[in-house]
Design an enzyme around this catalytic site. Sequence first.
Site, mmCIF file in Angstrom:
data_model
loop_
_atom_site.group_PDB
_atom_site.id
_atom_site.type_symbol
_atom_site.label_atom_id
_atom_site.label_comp_id
_atom_site.label_asym_id
_atom_site.label_seq_id
_atom_site.Cartn_x
_atom_site.Cartn_y
_atom_site.Cartn_z
ATOM 1 N N GLY A 114 3.184 2.555 10.646
ATOM 2 C CA GLY A 114 4.096 3.677 10.451
ATOM 3 C C GLY A 114 4.890 4.049 11.688
ATOM 4 N N HIS A 130 -9.288 1.003 5.382
ATOM 5 C CA HIS A 130 -7.982 1.224 6.022
ATOM 6 C C HIS A 130 -8.168 2.157 7.226
ATOM 7 C CE1 HIS A 130 -3.869 2.502 6.714
ATOM 8 N NE2 HIS A 130 -3.504 1.432 6.028
ATOM 9 N N SER A 137 4.161 -1.908 10.157
ATOM 10 C CA SER A 137 5.620 -1.962 10.254
ATOM 11 C C SER A 137 6.203 -3.321 9.849
ATOM 12 C CB SER A 137 6.084 -1.559 11.662
ATOM 13 O OG SER A 137 5.715 -0.217 11.937
ATOM 14 N N ASN A 174 0.863 -1.189 0.000
ATOM 15 C CA ASN A 174 0.000 0.000 0.000
ATOM 16 C C ASN A 174 0.899 1.238 0.000
ATOM 17 O OD1 ASN A 174 -1.786 2.066 0.510
ATOM 18 N ND2 ASN A 174 -2.315 1.385 2.580
ATOM 19 N N GLU A 188 -6.607 4.617 8.203
ATOM 20 C CA GLU A 188 -6.471 6.050 7.881
ATOM 21 C C GLU A 188 -7.775 6.586 7.288
ATOM 22 O OE1 GLU A 188 -2.880 5.545 5.604
ATOM 23 O OE2 GLU A 188 -1.862 4.952 7.453
ATOM 24 N N LYS A 212 0.043 4.261 -0.252
ATOM 25 C CA LYS A 212 -0.617 5.431 0.340
ATOM 26 C C LYS A 212 -0.456 6.641 -0.595
ATOM 27 C CE LYS A 212 -0.042 3.304 4.814
ATOM 28 N NZ LYS A 212 0.092 3.408 6.266
ATOM 29 N N GLU A 270 -4.626 -4.777 10.838
ATOM 30 C CA GLU A 270 -3.584 -3.753 10.971
ATOM 31 C C GLU A 270 -3.793 -2.992 12.279
ATOM 32 O OE1 GLU A 270 -1.875 -2.562 6.896
ATOM 33 O OE2 GLU A 270 -3.665 -1.360 7.184
#
Length: 254
Positions: free
Chosen positions: A176, A98, A216, A9, A100, A11, A170
């Site tokens: 991140g 996701h 990560s 991904n 985010e 992003k 996730e």
Amino acid sequence: MRKKIAAGNWKMNTTLQEGMQLASEVVNMASDEVKSEVQVILIPPFPHLTSINKLVESKNGIYVGAQNCHQEASGAFTGEVSAEILASSGIDFVVIGHSERREYFSESGDLLAAKTNAVLKNRMTPIFCCGEKLEVREQNGHFDLVGTQIKEGLFHLTAAELSKVVIAYEPVWAIGTGVTASTDQAQEMHAHIRQVLAENYDQDLADGISILYGGSVKPDNSRELFACPDVDGGLVGGASLKSRDFVDIAKSFQ
Ligand code: 13P
């Protein structure tokens, strides 16, 4: 046999030129180095999709996915891209929910259920994301929360529809941050997800669904994560922007 998957991904990263370069490096290396049973999925920004799809078109085992879609087929939704448009561009996978998008775009369970329907209706594979924030884990609410996210987004589907979905766990605290879930944490959540699927559908269906870990993932931890019995691969963010790292991750299945 569940599919083994390494999905990158990207992003909101890479210009078109950088994206094409990255994709061609991954395609060249992965075609030679990654086992044929592993699906490698590149998930770039929307404008890159058709160019990158052309690049990978004739390569076995390499696919292209989108990071999101709108739930309606078409209409006055300025700035949005529908599943129908993605399917017409030859895209195979779409990431749904996701963290985010849940966090910054307030995507709800109902909305994600509608987006999942749109993806399936257009014969693509949803990569349905779930995962808890740190404070939820600290209060020991992570199993319930992930169970609820999955129920809200997926449990309106028939068994035949659900069998086409890929799930990605996730944990938000691992995205991140450089902090990866331990293999025990990943395995116990993946087993929990499979158990929730089995309880609400049946064991055969639960056993057939690929569940990816994201947060990560790096070349130095992917081998032990992918060796967990219920971890079927990774949804990789930062490390998927480096071709060597991403291909090494894709190579680290036993
Ligand atoms: P990182 O691998 O950068 O932690 O991102 C994970 C992720 O969000 C993939 O969708």
